[in-house]
Design an enzyme around this catalytic site. Structure first.
Site, short mmCIF file in Angstrom:
data_model
loop_
_atom_site.label_atom_id
_atom_site.label_comp_id
_atom_site.label_asym_id
_atom_site.label_seq_id
_atom_site.Cartn_x
_atom_site.Cartn_y
_atom_site.Cartn_z
N GLY A 180 0.78 -1.25 0.08
CA GLY A 180 -0.36 -0.21 0.29
C GLY A 180 0.71 1.21 -0.09
O GLY A 180 0.37 2.49 -0.93
N LYS A 181 2.03 1.50 0.55
CA LYS A 181 2.60 2.73 0.71
C LYS A 181 3.19 2.36 -0.77
O LYS A 181 3.61 3.84 -0.84
CB LYS A 181 3.91 2.05 1.69
CG LYS A 181 3.26 2.59 3.47
CD LYS A 181 4.63 2.21 3.87
CE LYS A 181 4.41 2.11 5.49
NZ LYS A 181 5.22 2.17 6.60
N ASP B 282 8.19 5.74 8.14
CA ASP B 282 8.02 4.77 8.95
C ASP B 282 6.92 5.88 9.41
O ASP B 282 6.71 6.87 9.09
CB ASP B 282 8.75 5.14 10.50
CG ASP B 282 8.43 4.14 10.77
OD1 ASP B 282 8.09 2.97 10.66
OD2 ASP B 282 8.42 4.78 12.26
N SER B 283 5.18 5.58 9.49
CA SER B 283 4.24 6.33 9.78
C SER B 283 3.94 5.50 11.08
O SER B 283 4.15 4.82 11.58
CB SER B 283 3.78 5.89 8.77
OG SER B 283 4.12 5.86 7.21
N HIS C 87 -1.22 12.35 4.64
CA HIS C 87 0.59 12.79 5.72
C HIS C 87 1.86 11.83 4.63
O HIS C 87 2.42 12.91 4.86
CB HIS C 87 0.19 11.68 6.90
CG HIS C 87 0.35 10.16 6.73
ND1 HIS C 87 -1.35 10.30 6.28
CD2 HIS C 87 0.36 8.98 6.81
CE1 HIS C 87 -1.19 9.05 6.42
NE2 HIS C 87 -0.62 8.34 6.70
N ARG C 88 1.21 10.70 3.89
CA ARG C 88 2.34 10.10 3.05
C ARG C 88 2.62 11.31 1.65
O ARG C 88 3.87 11.40 1.67
CB ARG C 88 2.46 8.79 2.91
CG ARG C 88 2.83 7.93 1.50
CD ARG C 88 3.05 6.66 1.67
NE ARG C 88 3.08 6.64 3.43
CZ ARG C 88 1.96 5.50 3.83
NH1 ARG C 88 0.81 5.62 3.63
NH2 ARG C 88 2.35 4.75 5.23
P1 IMP Z 1 5.22 1.22 9.78
O1 IMP Z 1 5.04 2.85 8.87
O2 IMP Z 1 5.19 0.51 8.47
O3 IMP Z 1 5.37 0.99 11.38
O4 IMP Z 1 3.15 0.96 9.93
C1 IMP Z 1 3.01 1.49 11.47
C2 IMP Z 1 1.18 1.25 11.25
O5 IMP Z 1 0.58 1.90 10.96
C3 IMP Z 1 1.12 -0.15 10.31
O6 IMP Z 1 0.47 -0.95 10.92
C4 IMP Z 1 0.49 0.46 9.08
O7 IMP Z 1 -0.64 -0.42 8.58
C5 IMP Z 1 -0.16 1.84 9.44
N1 IMP Z 1 -0.15 2.50 8.68
C6 IMP Z 1 0.57 3.46 8.22
N2 IMP Z 1 0.26 4.35 7.57
C7 IMP Z 1 -1.25 4.07 6.34
C8 IMP Z 1 -1.36 4.52 6.39
O8 IMP Z 1 -1.73 5.93 5.73
N3 IMP Z 1 -2.87 4.75 6.35
C9 IMP Z 1 -3.50 3.61 7.27
N4 IMP Z 1 -2.51 3.28 8.15
C10 IMP Z 1 -1.32 3.60 8.18
#
Ligand code: IMP
Length: 185
Positions: A10-11, A64-65, A167-168
């Site tokens: 998805g990212k 990282d999000s 945000h992304r």
């Molecule tokens: P990470 O950046 O892969 O550590 O993501 C952290 C968590 O937040 C994961 O469970 C992702 O699925 C969720 N996440 C990250 N970006 C988004 C987004 O844009 N929408 C919804 N969930 C997100």
């Protein structure tokens, strides 16, 4: 060519579409890397880069999000991946059951390694947590996040709708501005 190192399809879909609009092509490198426990997303990507620098050739990008809930002091924030895995969207709805403050923010930190240097780019979108899951698009917490000014959740939006305000996408905008360099006087 920049490699986007991510195990999250998805990212990649969001970042590659946004960058392509700006004329930048990326490839996906599907691999994981260590994510340390710390209080800031930026520290997570900066540590990961120290590991990836030895493993990835050429320029690369990582993301990282996290989802930060106002009523819970920013939790799950940097722990969002763990909380999503254990509790999912339903768990967040349970945590906020009966809570009137449903304010939240999504944040992304991108790190670009280019020519041996590390640059980071931030993006944030504020919004609220919906009363129930809505929509089948996107990924992660998208079905419960309604961005400010919208009535749909991210999961009810098309890729381009989410990419206009997420945000992304905002972090990618900052990255693109950096790649283009300073404006001519
Ligand atoms: P990470 O950046 O892969 O550590 O993501 C952290 C968590 O937040 C994961 O469970 C992702 O699925 C969720 N996440 C990250 N970006 C988004 C987004 O844009 N929408 C919804 N969930 C997100």
């Amino acid at each position: 060519m920049i490699a986007f190192v991510t195990a999250n399809e998805g990212k990649f879909r969001e970042v590659s579409a946004k960058l392509l609009d700006a004329g930048v092509r990326i490839v996906r490198e599907d691999r994981t890397y260590p994510e340390i426990q710390t209080d800031r997303l930026e520290k997570v990507v900066r540590f990961a880069a120290t590991v990836l620098d030895d493993q990835v050739r050429g320029d690369y990008l990582i993301d990282d999000s996290g989802l930060f809930l106002d009523a819970l002091g920013g939790f799950p924030g940097v722990y969002s991946a763990y909380v999503y895995k254990r509790l999912g969207c339903a768990g967040i709805l349970t945590l906020l059951d009966g809570v009137s403050d449903r304010g939240a923010a999504f944040q992304t930190v991108l790190l670009l390694r280019r020519g041996g240097d590390h640059e980071v780019f931030h993006g944030e979108t504020r919004g609220t947590i919906a009363d129930r899951e809505r929509g089948a698009g996107g990924f992660g917490f998208d079905p419960i996040f309604v961005p400010e000014g919208a009535s749909k959740t991210f999961a009810e939006m098309s890729l381009s709708e989410k990419n206009a305000i997420s945000h992304r996408a905002r972090a990618v905008d900052a990255l693109v501005a950096h790649l283009r360099g300073p404006k001519e006087p």
